[in-house]
Design a protein around this motif. Sequence first.
Motif, PDB file in Angstrom:
ATOM      1  N   THR A   5     -10.407  -4.175  17.297  1.00  0.00           N
ATOM      2  CA  THR A   5     -11.291  -4.517  16.196  1.00  0.00           C
ATOM      3  C   THR A   5     -12.246  -3.374  15.915  1.00  0.00           C
ATOM      4  O   THR A   5     -12.634  -2.626  16.793  1.00  0.00           O
ATOM      5  N   LYS A  37     -11.843   0.405  -2.547  1.00  0.00           N
ATOM      6  CA  LYS A  37     -11.433  -0.957  -2.871  1.00  0.00           C
ATOM      7  C   LYS A  37     -10.889  -1.039  -4.300  1.00  0.00           C
ATOM      8  O   LYS A  37      -9.921  -1.757  -4.561  1.00  0.00           O
ATOM      9  N   THR A 102       0.184  -9.890   1.798  1.00  0.00           N
ATOM     10  CA  THR A 102      -0.122  -8.462   1.849  1.00  0.00           C
ATOM     11  C   THR A 102      -0.578  -7.974   0.485  1.00  0.00           C
ATOM     12  O   THR A 102      -1.536  -7.199   0.376  1.00  0.00           O
ATOM     13  N   ALA A 105      -4.083  -9.166  -0.070  1.00  0.00           N
ATOM     14  CA  ALA A 105      -5.043  -8.379   0.715  1.00  0.00           C
ATOM     15  C   ALA A 105      -5.272  -7.019   0.084  1.00  0.00           C
ATOM     16  O   ALA A 105      -6.394  -6.494   0.086  1.00  0.00           O
ATOM     17  N   ALA A 108      -7.503  -7.463  -2.927  1.00  0.00           N
ATOM     18  CA  ALA A 108      -8.891  -7.739  -2.528  1.00  0.00           C
ATOM     19  C   ALA A 108      -9.563  -6.525  -1.885  1.00  0.00           C
ATOM     20  O   ALA A 108     -10.753  -6.592  -1.568  1.00  0.00           O
ATOM     21  N   GLU A 110      -8.854  -5.371   1.059  1.00  0.00           N
ATOM     22  CA  GLU A 110      -8.931  -5.542   2.515  1.00  0.00           C
ATOM     23  C   GLU A 110      -8.034  -4.551   3.249  1.00  0.00           C
ATOM     24  O   GLU A 110      -8.257  -4.249   4.422  1.00  0.00           O
ATOM     25  N   ILE A 111      -6.974  -4.088   2.582  1.00  0.00           N
ATOM     26  CA  ILE A 111      -6.122  -3.018   3.098  1.00  0.00           C
ATOM     27  C   ILE A 111      -5.873  -2.041   1.958  1.00  0.00           C
ATOM     28  O   ILE A 111      -6.200  -2.338   0.795  1.00  0.00           O
ATOM     29  N   ASP A 112      -5.310  -0.880   2.266  1.00  0.00           N
ATOM     30  CA  ASP A 112      -4.966   0.067   1.217  1.00  0.00           C
ATOM     31  C   ASP A 112      -3.459   0.117   1.038  1.00  0.00           C
ATOM     32  O   ASP A 112      -2.700  -0.556   1.737  1.00  0.00           O
ATOM     33  N   LEU A 139      -2.392  -9.316   9.428  1.00  0.00           N
ATOM     34  CA  LEU A 139      -3.522  -9.353   8.492  1.00  0.00           C
ATOM     35  C   LEU A 139      -4.707 -10.135   9.050  1.00  0.00           C
ATOM     36  O   LEU A 139      -5.843  -9.931   8.614  1.00  0.00           O
ATOM     37  N   GLY A 142      -7.268  -7.656  10.107  1.00  0.00           N
ATOM     38  CA  GLY A 142      -7.777  -6.662   9.175  1.00  0.00           C
ATOM     39  C   GLY A 142      -7.018  -5.348   9.192  1.00  0.00           C
ATOM     40  O   GLY A 142      -5.912  -5.231   9.706  1.00  0.00           O
ATOM     41  N   LYS A 143      -7.655  -4.318   8.644  1.00  0.00           N
ATOM     42  CA  LYS A 143      -6.989  -3.041   8.390  1.00  0.00           C
ATOM     43  C   LYS A 143      -6.903  -2.140   9.612  1.00  0.00           C
ATOM     44  O   LYS A 143      -6.192  -1.159   9.599  1.00  0.00           O
TER      45      LYS A 143
END
Length: 398
Positions: A5, A37, A102, A105, A108, A110-112, A139, A142-143
Amino acid sequence: MGENTLFALRDINPPVNIPINSMNANQVLDSLIDIDKARAFCDARKARLLARFAELREPERAGTDLADGAPEEVALELAMNPHTAAVHISRARDLVTRLPATTDALEAGEIDYVRAKAMNDLTSVLTEEQARRVESKVLAFGKRANPSRFRHSVRYHVIAVDPSAAERLRRTAKADRDVTGRDLSDGMGQLAITLEPHEAQAAYDQINMLANKVKTPDRTLAQCRADVFLDLVLGKNNERVRVNLNVTVPMSTLLGLTRLPGEISGYGPITAEYASELAQDAMWRRVITDEHGQVLEVSRRRYASAALARHIRLRDRTCRQPGCGRTADRSEIDHTVRYADGGVTSVDNTNALCRKHNLMRERSDWGMTQPLPGTLVFRTPANRVHTTTPELYEPAPF
């Protein structure tokens, strides 16, 4: 694979609408986060648009999944190669239809897109239901600190959800091992060698050891590695070096009770069959973890003075600077509270930092504390606080 984390103990402020040259450090960082984002949102929207375009261009020929000329339409509008456009359309359709969580996410922020692409590519060997199980597990955490750790998590869960498919994929990839060459600019050329990870690391360590031995003031270490490689290929005799490679394997896998993935330090998850192959001719060392996968004890080898270093390297896995992927085996064991400032050499005051980030700590205003063994709190020059914990080992299933 235990999950690592990385979270910030602070609020993200909305970007300020002022000229960039008037921003302070925190405003610049907040704006970078907002732009990242926004880019992820645009990437998700682009994927949805390409998937919709594929729906509007249904194939008319059997054996095709996209109408003739459809990639060329996109290529014309986006000024790209039609083959590239076809790849983008196919990947977009997979993301939107096979991996909706995915895509959400990504939209949003939350990931790229790099992480979304990894999720899509690495789950391609799975059924749709299996792929969605993997994305749900990955997921949920998180990223991660960098794309490499995100890919490691995806690979682990792909192996865990269908060990046989992952092993077939590994054997197919092994059969495709090769040496390829290409021309570079300025009269240079490049060789690329595709091997299994333990072979690649052993070869690199051998070349690096020999390069250090022949290093001269007029040649960089990188130049020496290239020269040594050429000498080895052309048949010069050189001594060999014993290579140490950390392979973590659940005991249940070695006993044949489960097919849980193993892991090569610095590479990531591997299939149970591959881990068992490596374990057949290896030095074993017991690593005891708690129920959460945190390292509690590392058995001794021959030199007791190295026990703490081994413990820290196995606990930390990589350089602990957030985002750095250099393995702990190639990093330094550093005092959190400096020895010169009264810091003790103990498990709760040492950590792995690569040379670059060890020097960065000495030369900059970055701060670091370790309130609990393995838990590092970084304070940036902009006074932002990040707390990290080591990536955990997967606990035994019994």
